[in-house]
Design a protein around this motif. Structure first.
Motif, mmCIF file in Angstrom:
data_model
loop_
_atom_site.group_PDB
_atom_site.id
_atom_site.type_symbol
_atom_site.label_atom_id
_atom_site.label_comp_id
_atom_site.label_asym_id
_atom_site.label_seq_id
_atom_site.Cartn_x
_atom_site.Cartn_y
_atom_site.Cartn_z
ATOM 1 N N VAL A 1 -38.025 98.015 -39.080
ATOM 2 C CA VAL A 1 -37.131 96.922 -38.699
ATOM 3 C C VAL A 1 -36.218 96.575 -39.877
ATOM 4 O O VAL A 1 -36.690 96.301 -40.979
ATOM 5 N N CYS A 2 -34.924 96.583 -39.627
ATOM 6 C CA CYS A 2 -33.929 96.236 -40.648
ATOM 7 C C CYS A 2 -33.447 94.804 -40.412
ATOM 8 O O CYS A 2 -33.883 94.114 -39.485
ATOM 9 N N THR B 1 -25.236 111.761 -35.756
ATOM 10 C CA THR B 1 -26.535 112.247 -36.216
ATOM 11 C C THR B 1 -26.972 111.500 -37.470
ATOM 12 O O THR B 1 -26.169 111.209 -38.357
ATOM 13 N N SER B 2 -28.259 111.184 -37.569
ATOM 14 C CA SER B 2 -28.784 110.474 -38.736
ATOM 15 C C SER B 2 -28.804 111.384 -39.960
ATOM 16 O O SER B 2 -28.751 112.616 -39.847
ATOM 17 N N ILE C 1 -32.715 96.531 -35.210
ATOM 18 C CA ILE C 1 -33.128 97.925 -35.147
ATOM 19 C C ILE C 1 -31.887 98.800 -35.283
ATOM 20 O O ILE C 1 -31.012 98.779 -34.414
ATOM 21 N N ASP C 2 -31.810 99.539 -36.378
ATOM 22 C CA ASP C 2 -30.706 100.457 -36.612
ATOM 23 C C ASP C 2 -31.136 101.851 -36.159
ATOM 24 O O ASP C 2 -32.105 102.411 -36.676
ATOM 25 N N VAL D 1 -29.290 96.011 -43.906
ATOM 26 C CA VAL D 1 -30.202 96.042 -45.050
ATOM 27 C C VAL D 1 -31.478 96.748 -44.599
ATOM 28 O O VAL D 1 -32.181 96.269 -43.711
ATOM 29 N N LYS D 2 -31.747 97.894 -45.227
ATOM 30 C CA LYS D 2 -32.915 98.698 -44.856
ATOM 31 C C LYS D 2 -34.154 98.227 -45.628
ATOM 32 O O LYS D 2 -34.032 97.732 -46.758
ATOM 33 N N PRO D 3 -35.347 98.393 -45.068
ATOM 34 C CA PRO D 3 -36.579 97.974 -45.743
ATOM 35 C C PRO D 3 -37.018 98.973 -46.808
ATOM 36 O O PRO D 3 -38.138 99.517 -46.772
ATOM 37 N N LEU D 4 -36.112 99.242 -47.744
ATOM 38 C CA LEU D 4 -36.401 100.123 -48.872
ATOM 39 C C LEU D 4 -36.180 99.343 -50.151
ATOM 40 O O LEU D 4 -35.200 98.593 -50.275
#
Length: 730
Positions: free
Chosen positions: A79-80, A202-203, A57-58, A122-125
């Protein structure tokens, strides 16, 4: 569920592990320039092992997900996964033994840390999956101000409970929805800013939302195509940061190189915006320059060795610490340079080859327009003021040293300077660690000219150092170090919290007791030749600072009579109930006295076995009193009011058959201790005493005669009656 996967670091296994992260058929992994760049980067780090942490979790992506992706039908969740890289091979069996706590496990947490190279989230994109990436910095260590440095901070990592860390600055590619390149540049700059906790940055989605919310005419927040320069600044405003914006087309490449070095040396990232142009070779071997649009990057490093001015940046289109070069457009394009742009400078961007080496030919360049340098909230003065101040001072030093070198017949050296924004604590640490005692006895000899570092010069320097370290100054300072060739001569601190019209010079410190004093000699003859007040520098404040130092009364007292010393100890009998000294015979003198010392202390002047005590007070006053030993001992503190004083000692009168002579020493265990050159201060004190009592004779004395040393039945001579120089009032 697979708890983790490990593999040998290879191109194929890296691609397979990324696909494995979400059991998805991503597009060709290595068609992405970011992945290709990261693979080559890790090869240069000599990566051998890779571990996939499949469920991670990022925090920052979780915020992006909640701000936008959660509303997407068919989203792939929040979830990454995370890839960890090591400079050593690892196996499942070795990791299992470590996690099970086996005492004979081959792997240890210490060994993993020693070989840890960092991680990639690694992002779920589907397309823009390269998330937060922190990899160890490639290359040589930092080599000092103005030479080479890359900004890095510590990132703590918990791998299944194993504590690891990596020194880096976080990178990620823009996802073209919640984070355009400018947003990513701001995000990276926040990670690089030293005053910000990397775990609370900040994101990207929040940075974009804040920037657009503060824009009066903003429209839909997502998808976000770009942020304007004004929106970048508003996003930084919302973060509570100070920043300094500069229009770069008005600046030279030399200025920009100094600007980059000063901020990177201060651990301050720079956001840079401009237009990107691609370079393609046309069939007729001419450059085809193609505009690709506006772009923003974050500058985090530089390397100015060997005449090449390289900078390092996080470019979301490439990767972390991508290298570029500050170069003129004429040198880059040659005869294909557009008319009127020969003197234009750009940032030429290169790719890494398959072997990991930077290609010599650039594939595109950035034409910089605006820079936004982050700074501490209270650092009001921009770098420009420090730079112009240093340049103005260097002009005078260069003229002075050029002339002096010619006269003395020594080789002239180039003048230069380095600039950093530091806290007062950092400035003092650099001075505290510097010891000039090794320079004692060093000299410069040129013909009949000779300059030597003596004990007196060294002691005065030590006193100036203590004053520099103990002066009350603001927390943020622009630190400017001046050099003449290889000699670091002196340092100036400018109060970064001051205003442009203020007197911002906080202090001047000499490093080289030969060349530092010589170079500052340039200003002795021009103390009153001030520049017009509207100039954008603090040269006038620097001259006034030197003049104050030269004319400073307290400093003059310190040079003549020594630094202040508190009484080494006090006796109860020396202190009254009101906290004052008890010696009632004390007399104080500022100016020449109408009376003679022998008349004021006649009993002492008649007895060579009795003496006076004296001291130079903190404000230059001369204290004189009887040395009382019965019924209690009243020493030097009993006459100074128990206050700090300078050189102090004893006086006694002797008759040589013709005249009376006062002998003076510096035998005071309370004050005259641990001076390196007490004889110098004593000689000055004797001159001062002689000026107050001009009709009497004072000479340097040793140990005073003791009463117990007198021969038996020796009569005490009446010195006053037999003094040929005495008068009726004596």
């Amino acid at each position: 569920m697979t708890p983790y996967l490990v593999s040998k670091f290879q191109k194929a296994t890296l691609s397979a592990l990324i696909r494995e992260s979400f059991d998805a058929d991503f597009a060709d992994i290595f068609s992405k320039p970011q992945v290709s760049y990261l693979f080559k980067y890790l090869k240069e780090l000599k990566a051998e092992g890779v571990l996939l942490e499949p469920d991670y979790i990022d925090r920052e992506f979780l915020e992006d997900f909640s701000n936008y992706y959660v509303k997407r039908f068919g989203n792939d969740g929040y979830v990454c996964s995370r890839l960890h890289f090591f400079k050593c091979p690892i196996s499942h069996n070795d990791m299992d033994e470590l996690l099970l706590g086996r005492p004979d496990a081959k792997l240890t947490a210490e060994y993993l840390q020693e070989n840890y190279l960092g991680f990639i989230v690694v992002k779920p994109l589907t397309k823009t999956f390269v998330g937060k990436t922190c990899l160890r910095v490639v290359g040589e260590p930092n080599l000092g101000p103005g030479v080479r440095k890359k900004i890095a901070r510590r990132y703590d990592v918990s791998l299944f409970g194993i504590d690891l860390y990596v020194d880096s600055i976080a990178f990620q590619e823009q996802d073209k929805v919640v984070a355009a390149c400018a947003t990513t540049a701001v995000w990276t700059a926040l990670h690089g800013f030293p005053g910000r906790d990397v775990r609370s940055v900040t994101s990207c989605s929040q940075i974009t939302t804040t920037a657009l919310d503060l824009e009066d005419s903003s429209g839909n927040g997502f998808p976000n195509l770009e942020l304007s320069n004004e929106q970048i600044q508003r996003a930084l405003d919302a973060e509570g940061l100070r920043y300094h914006t500069t229009q770069l087309r008005e600046r030279s490449s030399d200025w920009f190189a100094d600007y980059v070095a000063a901020h990177v040396d201060s651990n301050l990232p720079i956001i840079l915006t401009g237009m990107v142009y691609g370079l393609n070779r046309a069939p007729e071997r001419k450059f085809d320059v193609v505009a690709r649009g506006g772009h923003a990057i974050t500058l985090l490093g530089y390397d100015f060795r060997d005449g090449v001015r390289s900078i390092y940046m996080h470019d979301d289109r490439l990767g972390p610490y991508a290298r570029a070069q500050i170069i003129s457009l004429k040198k880059l394009l040659g005869k294909d340079t557009p008319p009127g742009m020969a003197d234009t400078w750009v940032i030429a961007i290169s790719r890494r080859s398959d072997t990991g080496v930077w290609e010599k030919k650039a594939h595109e360049f950035l034409l910089p327009e605006v820079s936004v340098a982050l700074a501490a909230k209270k650092a009001r003065l921009a770098y420009t003021y420090a730079h112009t101040t240093a340049q103005r001072i260097n002009v005078e030093v260069d003229k002075w040293m050029s002339t002096l070198s010619h006269v003395l017949g020594i080789d002239n050296q180039p003048t230069s300077h380095t600039i950093q924004l530091v806290t007062v604590s950092e400035a003092r640490q650099g001075v505290l660690a510097f010891d000039a005692s090794s320079q004692l006895g060093s000299s410069l000899v040129a013909g009949e000219y000779r300059l030597e570092v003596t004990e007196t010069i060294l002691e005065r320097w030590e006193q100036d150092k203590i004053k520099f370290l103990t002066s009350h100054i603001a927390r943020w300072q622009w630190q400017i170090d001046f050099l003449w060739g290889d000699h670091r001569t002196f340092r100036i601190l400018l109060d970064a919290t001051d205003i442009p019209s203020g007197n911002a010079v906080s202090g001047v410190f000499i490093f080289d007791l030969i060349y530092g004093r010589i170079t500052l000699g340039a200003f002795k003859e021009i103390m009153t030749k001030l520049d017009p007040p509207e100039q954008p520098h603090f040269y006038n404040a620097f001259l006034r600072s030197l003049k104050r130092h030269a004319d400073d009364y307290a400093g003059n007292l310190q040079k003549k009579y020594g630094a202040l010393r508190a009484p080494n100890y006090l006796k109860d009998d020396e202190v009254s109930d009101t906290g004052e000294g008890k010696n009632r015979t004390t007399k104080s003198f500022y100016d020449p006295s109408e009376k003679r010392l022998r008349s004021m202390f006649s009993a002492i002047s008649k007895d060579r076995y009795r003496n006076l005590i004296w001291a130079i007070g903190k404000d230059g006053i001369l204290y004189v009193a009887e040395d009382i030993t019965k019924p209690v001992v009243l020493g030097h503190p009993s006459m100074t009011g128990l206050q700090p004083a300078r050189i102090a000692g004893e006086m006694w009168c002797e008759f040589d058959g013709k005249k009376h002579i006062w002998h003076v020493n510096s035998e005071s265990g309370r004050y005259s201790r641990d001076y390196s050159t007490p004889s110098v201060y004593l000689e000055n004190a004797i001159r001062k005493i002689s000026s107050i009592f001009p009709t009497e004779k004072f000479v340097l004395g040793g140990q005073r005669p003791r009463a117990e040393e007198a021969p038996a039945n020796t009569p005490i001579k009446d010195n006053i009656a037999t003094d040929p120089q005495s008068n009726s009032t004596a």
